[in-house]
Design a protein around this motif. Structure first.
Motif, PDB file in Angstrom:
ATOM      1  N   ARG A 196     -18.723  39.972  51.111  1.00 55.07           N
ATOM      2  CA  ARG A 196     -17.789  40.570  51.988  1.00 55.07           C
ATOM      3  C   ARG A 196     -16.306  40.122  51.661  1.00 55.07           C
ATOM      4  O   ARG A 196     -15.263  40.589  52.200  1.00 55.07           O
ATOM      5  N   PHE A 197     -16.244  39.247  50.704  1.00 54.83           N
ATOM      6  CA  PHE A 197     -14.998  38.536  50.367  1.00 54.83           C
ATOM      7  C   PHE A 197     -14.122  39.491  49.590  1.00 54.83           C
ATOM      8  O   PHE A 197     -14.909  39.799  48.063  1.00 54.83           O
ATOM      9  N   ASP A 198     -13.239  40.320  49.860  1.00 55.46           N
ATOM     10  CA  ASP A 198     -12.220  41.123  48.980  1.00 55.46           C
ATOM     11  C   ASP A 198     -11.329  40.448  48.043  1.00 55.46           C
ATOM     12  O   ASP A 198     -10.428  40.091  48.577  1.00 55.46           O
ATOM     13  N   ARG A 199     -11.840  40.180  46.752  1.00 52.07           N
ATOM     14  CA  ARG A 199     -11.153  39.372  46.019  1.00 52.07           C
ATOM     15  C   ARG A 199      -9.675  39.971  45.433  1.00 52.07           C
ATOM     16  O   ARG A 199      -8.644  39.344  45.475  1.00 52.07           O
ATOM     17  N   LYS A 200      -9.580  41.408  45.454  1.00 49.92           N
ATOM     18  CA  LYS A 200      -8.519  42.067  45.088  1.00 49.92           C
ATOM     19  C   LYS A 200      -7.501  42.090  46.051  1.00 49.92           C
ATOM     20  O   LYS A 200      -6.236  41.701  46.016  1.00 49.92           O
ATOM     21  N   ALA A 201      -8.101  42.148  47.154  1.00 56.45           N
ATOM     22  CA  ALA A 201      -7.038  42.082  48.632  1.00 56.45           C
ATOM     23  C   ALA A 201      -6.230  40.656  48.708  1.00 56.45           C
ATOM     24  O   ALA A 201      -5.446  40.497  48.984  1.00 56.45           O
ATOM     25  N   MET A 202      -7.462  39.941  48.734  1.00 62.74           N
ATOM     26  CA  MET A 202      -6.934  38.048  48.572  1.00 62.74           C
ATOM     27  C   MET A 202      -5.999  38.026  47.390  1.00 62.74           C
ATOM     28  O   MET A 202      -4.638  37.504  47.740  1.00 62.74           O
ATOM     29  N   HIS A 203      -6.030  38.361  46.458  1.00 59.29           N
ATOM     30  CA  HIS A 203      -5.184  38.020  45.190  1.00 59.29           C
ATOM     31  C   HIS A 203      -3.890  39.078  45.469  1.00 59.29           C
ATOM     32  O   HIS A 203      -2.686  38.298  45.345  1.00 59.29           O
ATOM     33  N   ARG A 204      -3.812  40.393  45.980  1.00 59.49           N
ATOM     34  CA  ARG A 204      -2.506  40.726  46.420  1.00 59.49           C
ATOM     35  C   ARG A 204      -1.790  40.177  47.291  1.00 59.49           C
ATOM     36  O   ARG A 204      -0.516  40.025  47.277  1.00 59.49           O
ATOM     37  N   ALA A 205      -2.533  39.808  48.285  1.00 61.71           N
ATOM     38  CA  ALA A 205      -1.962  39.112  49.361  1.00 61.71           C
ATOM     39  C   ALA A 205      -1.136  37.741  49.016  1.00 61.71           C
ATOM     40  O   ALA A 205       0.011  37.515  49.395  1.00 61.71           O
ATOM     41  N   ILE A 206      -2.013  37.110  48.152  1.00 59.60           N
ATOM     42  CA  ILE A 206      -1.246  35.507  47.587  1.00 59.60           C
ATOM     43  C   ILE A 206      -0.148  36.135  46.686  1.00 59.60           C
ATOM     44  O   ILE A 206       1.047  35.353  47.126  1.00 59.60           O
ATOM     45  N   ASP A 207      -0.146  36.979  45.896  1.00 61.45           N
ATOM     46  CA  ASP A 207       1.012  37.460  45.016  1.00 61.45           C
ATOM     47  C   ASP A 207       2.050  37.991  45.774  1.00 61.45           C
ATOM     48  O   ASP A 207       3.411  37.751  45.646  1.00 61.45           O
ATOM     49  N   ASN A 208       2.029  38.667  46.858  1.00 59.07           N
ATOM     50  CA  ASN A 208       2.965  39.285  47.723  1.00 59.07           C
ATOM     51  C   ASN A 208       3.519  38.011  48.513  1.00 59.07           C
ATOM     52  O   ASN A 208       4.892  38.146  48.797  1.00 59.07           O
TER      53      ASN A 208
ATOM     54  N   ALA B  61      -1.287  37.281  57.334  1.00 54.16           N
ATOM     55  CA  ALA B  61      -2.411  37.731  58.357  1.00 54.16           C
ATOM     56  C   ALA B  61      -3.508  38.321  57.418  1.00 54.16           C
ATOM     57  O   ALA B  61      -4.747  37.823  57.768  1.00 54.16           O
ATOM     58  N   ARG B  62      -3.435  38.949  56.308  1.00 54.25           N
ATOM     59  CA  ARG B  62      -4.639  39.594  55.515  1.00 54.25           C
ATOM     60  C   ARG B  62      -5.209  38.080  55.056  1.00 54.25           C
ATOM     61  O   ARG B  62      -6.609  38.169  54.990  1.00 54.25           O
ATOM     62  N   MET B  63      -4.696  37.096  54.417  1.00 55.50           N
ATOM     63  CA  MET B  63      -5.386  36.142  53.957  1.00 55.50           C
ATOM     64  C   MET B  63      -6.133  35.226  54.720  1.00 55.50           C
ATOM     65  O   MET B  63      -7.006  35.085  54.519  1.00 55.50           O
ATOM     66  N   LYS B  64      -5.490  35.041  55.939  1.00 56.46           N
ATOM     67  CA  LYS B  64      -6.212  34.314  57.065  1.00 56.46           C
ATOM     68  C   LYS B  64      -7.373  35.151  57.468  1.00 56.46           C
ATOM     69  O   LYS B  64      -8.493  34.400  57.534  1.00 56.46           O
ATOM     70  N   GLN B  65      -7.384  36.501  57.583  1.00 53.08           N
ATOM     71  CA  GLN B  65      -8.409  37.236  58.131  1.00 53.08           C
ATOM     72  C   GLN B  65      -9.606  37.096  57.231  1.00 53.08           C
ATOM     73  O   GLN B  65     -10.850  36.876  57.530  1.00 53.08           O
ATOM     74  N   VAL B  66      -9.214  37.343  55.941  1.00 47.81           N
ATOM     75  CA  VAL B  66     -10.492  37.000  55.039  1.00 47.81           C
ATOM     76  C   VAL B  66     -11.043  35.813  54.850  1.00 47.81           C
ATOM     77  O   VAL B  66     -12.347  35.599  55.167  1.00 47.81           O
ATOM     78  N   ALA B  67     -10.295  34.864  55.099  1.00 53.17           N
ATOM     79  CA  ALA B  67     -10.797  33.326  54.910  1.00 53.17           C
ATOM     80  C   ALA B  67     -11.557  33.073  56.348  1.00 53.17           C
ATOM     81  O   ALA B  67     -12.674  32.560  56.297  1.00 53.17           O
TER      82      ALA B  67
ATOM     83  N   THR C  92     -12.519  25.466  62.722  1.00 54.82           N
ATOM     84  CA  THR C  92     -12.083  26.837  61.776  1.00 54.82           C
ATOM     85  C   THR C  92     -10.601  26.900  61.215  1.00 54.82           C
ATOM     86  O   THR C  92     -10.599  27.112  60.253  1.00 54.82           O
ATOM     87  N   PRO C  93      -9.702  26.700  62.117  1.00 56.40           N
ATOM     88  CA  PRO C  93      -8.312  26.976  61.535  1.00 56.40           C
ATOM     89  C   PRO C  93      -7.962  25.772  60.502  1.00 56.40           C
ATOM     90  O   PRO C  93      -7.299  26.187  59.530  1.00 56.40           O
ATOM     91  N   GLU C  94      -8.519  24.549  60.621  1.00 57.06           N
ATOM     92  CA  GLU C  94      -8.199  23.804  59.651  1.00 57.06           C
ATOM     93  C   GLU C  94      -8.946  23.965  58.230  1.00 57.06           C
ATOM     94  O   GLU C  94      -8.372  23.590  57.214  1.00 57.06           O
ATOM     95  N   ILE C  95     -10.400  24.351  58.589  1.00 59.78           N
ATOM     96  CA  ILE C  95     -11.035  24.735  57.131  1.00 59.78           C
ATOM     97  C   ILE C  95     -10.304  25.776  56.512  1.00 59.78           C
ATOM     98  O   ILE C  95     -10.236  25.770  55.387  1.00 59.78           O
ATOM     99  N   ARG C  96      -9.976  26.674  57.363  1.00 52.80           N
ATOM    100  CA  ARG C  96      -9.085  27.939  56.831  1.00 52.80           C
ATOM    101  C   ARG C  96      -7.978  27.612  56.320  1.00 52.80           C
ATOM    102  O   ARG C  96      -7.696  28.165  54.997  1.00 52.80           O
ATOM    103  N   ASP C  97      -7.183  26.637  56.752  1.00 53.65           N
ATOM    104  CA  ASP C  97      -5.925  26.427  55.917  1.00 53.65           C
ATOM    105  C   ASP C  97      -6.142  25.722  54.644  1.00 53.65           C
ATOM    106  O   ASP C  97      -5.538  25.887  53.597  1.00 53.65           O
ATOM    107  N   ASN C  98      -7.154  25.111  54.510  1.00 53.71           N
ATOM    108  CA  ASN C  98      -7.548  24.079  53.570  1.00 53.71           C
ATOM    109  C   ASN C  98      -8.115  24.923  52.422  1.00 53.71           C
ATOM    110  O   ASN C  98      -7.834  24.956  51.212  1.00 53.71           O
ATOM    111  N   LEU C  99      -8.699  26.084  53.058  1.00 51.29           N
ATOM    112  CA  LEU C  99      -9.636  26.842  51.918  1.00 51.29           C
ATOM    113  C   LEU C  99      -8.387  27.805  51.247  1.00 51.29           C
ATOM    114  O   LEU C  99      -8.699  27.879  50.064  1.00 51.29           O
ATOM    115  N   LEU C 100      -7.589  28.217  52.180  1.00 50.57           N
ATOM    116  CA  LEU C 100      -6.536  29.047  51.335  1.00 50.57           C
ATOM    117  C   LEU C 100      -5.646  28.159  50.602  1.00 50.57           C
ATOM    118  O   LEU C 100      -5.320  28.698  49.524  1.00 50.57           O
TER     119      LEU C 100
END
Length: 454
Positions: free
Chosen positions: A168-180, A213-219, A255-263
């Motif tokens: 379910r991890f959308d790599r392209k969406a995450m990559h676009r969000a990071i670049d943006n 928001a997209r990055m955090k939702q994916v994570a 979860t928020p701390e895991i998410r922030d470190n995961l990102l």
């Protein structure tokens, strides 16, 4: 068309400032290329000071750097500007947090980056190296943007080592969000140079809110799904973060701390290694004799297979290329701290509130510290050659040294050796990359090379 390189030339470098820029000149430079604020004096002196809204000091003196990063680290936290740039995306993760909040997270996350766990993730890196080699081979004799290829390769690695190929991890969406986010929000604003607090809205960061928001939702989705399933064998980084516990307080990340470190790991873990590899391949193409020497070593060790973690001790020349690429083009080309207490660095008075910058790019090219600092010479990292510990800081140092340094170096050597054993890379006329730093030091325009099978 391949471009011949004169033997006595130097690889591309950023022009440094020879005249004061003033407030608005500094702002323009910082928004287009942070390297554009570095004075030429920074490669000839141990310290440079000035005032642009706030008092600032650039430090290139190893003794002073040891004081900032190791001895007095609590008095030199990450700068307000750094936190304002990154906190919207990665919260109070390891990269941004300070004090006790940083310490317990570091202790909880440290086991995830133990040598054993990093070695367990090496097969993912080997598979990604093989896939990259196949894509480059399929491209045929035409020019290839190897930096773009390395971005794809390292993003595959960080995706599979953090999320084990989560469907379910959308790599392209995450990559676009990071670049943006990096393109829009990762630029210094006039408010930053004026020293205004982080709660004052920055227009670019408001616009980039959807990307964050997209990055955090994916994570968040990935963490929720993982909590409902079993851990992998061997565990990936997300498994290890969920299971991680501070041995002193028994505190675990929510979860928020895991998410922030995961990102943080996803953003930093692929971007910095891709940059190292992109610049390393540019340097190999720039210096064909050095490339030939390293390719012979790689072919002798690997034959036709991709490199593994077990091969790394037998690939010292490949590691030297990685180290020299990190010296000439450090992904984090500029670190920034805010002084909390009175101090003295290099004979200069530091006041509370002063911005203390560590211009890694200039430090690594400082004429007081390096012989022929702008030359590409990987032999300077050969075993037995002395290198001042605080003259070379691609991963920082002290207690806040990059937690993923071992992961990044293992990945870079595996991928670079695999490619150099199979291809002869040559530069392309008119396509020399330009070093440009917004948050990381990127090759503007890509790294266009031809790849001839060996």
């Amino acid at each position: 068309m391949a471009l011949p390189i004169p033997a006595d030339s130097e690889p591309v470098k950023a022009p440094l400032v020879t005249q004061p820029l003033g407030f608005f000149g500094s702002l323009r430079a910082a928004r287009t290329n942070l390297l554009g604020i570095l004075p030429e004096l920074a490669v000839r002196q141990p310290m440079v000071s000035g005032k642009t809204g706030v008092r600032w000091h650039m430090v290139m003196d190893p003794k002073a750097l040891r004081r900032i990063l190791l001895e007095k680290v609590e008095d030199y936290p990450k700068s307000v500007v750094t936190k304002n740039l990154l906190r919207p995306a990665i919260g109070d993760s390891l990269f941004v947090a300070e004090g006790q909040h940083w310490r317990w997270q570091r202790r909880a996350a440290a086991p995830a980056f133990s040598p054993r766990n990093i070695a367990n993730l090496a097969p993912v890196m080997t598979a990604a190296a093989e896939a990259a080699a196949e894509r480059i081979a399929q491209a045929g004799p035409r020019a290839v943007d190897v930096y773009a290829e390395m971005v794809r390769t390292t993003f595959d690695v960080i995706s599979d080592t953090t999320l084990s190929g989560e469907k379910r991890f959308d790599r392209k969406a995450m990559h676009r969000a990071i670049d943006n986010y990096i393109d829009i929000a990762g630029r210094v604003s006039v408010f930053d140079l004026m020293g205004l607090p982080g709660w004052v809205p920055r227009p670019g960061r408001i616009v980039s809110g959807n990307a964050v928001a997209r990055m955090k939702q994916v994570a968040d989705d990935a963490i929720r799904d993982r909590r409902e399933t079993q851990a992998h064998t061997p565990p990936d980084l997300l498994d290890l973060l969920i299971a991680g516990e501070d041995p002193e307080t028994q505190r675990r990340m929510r979860t928020p701390e895991i998410r922030d470190n995961l990102l943080t790991f996803i953003v930093a873990g692929h971007e910095t290694t891709a940059l190292t590899l992109g610049w390393a391949l540019y340097l190999c193409a720039f210096a064909p004799d050095i490339q030939s020497d390293v390719a012979e070593e790689a072919k002798a060790v690997l034959g036709t297979r991709a490199a593994t973690a077990a091969d790394i001790p037998n690939l010292p020349r490949t590691r030297e290329i990685v180290d020299e690429a990190l010296r000439l083009y450090p992904p984090a080309g500029l670190l920034s701290r805010t002084a909390l207490a009175e101090d003295e660095l290099g004979g200069r008075q530091i006041r509370p509130g002063d911005t203390v910058m560590v211009p890694i790019y200039a430090l690594h090219r400082n004429r007081l510290l390096w012989d022929r600092p702008d030359a590409f010479d990987p032999a300077r990292f050969r075993e037995g050659v002395p290198v001042d510990r605080y003259a070379y800081l691609p991963f920082g140092d002290g207690p806040r040294i990059c937690i993923g340094a071992g992961f990044a170096l293992q990945e870079a050597v595996i991928i670079l050796a695999t490619l150099l054993a199979r291809f002869r890379f040559r530069p392309v006329a008119g396509r020399t990359p330009k070093p440009v730093m917004i948050i990381t030091l990127r090759p503007e325009g890509g790294v266009w090379l031809t790849a001839e099978p060996i």
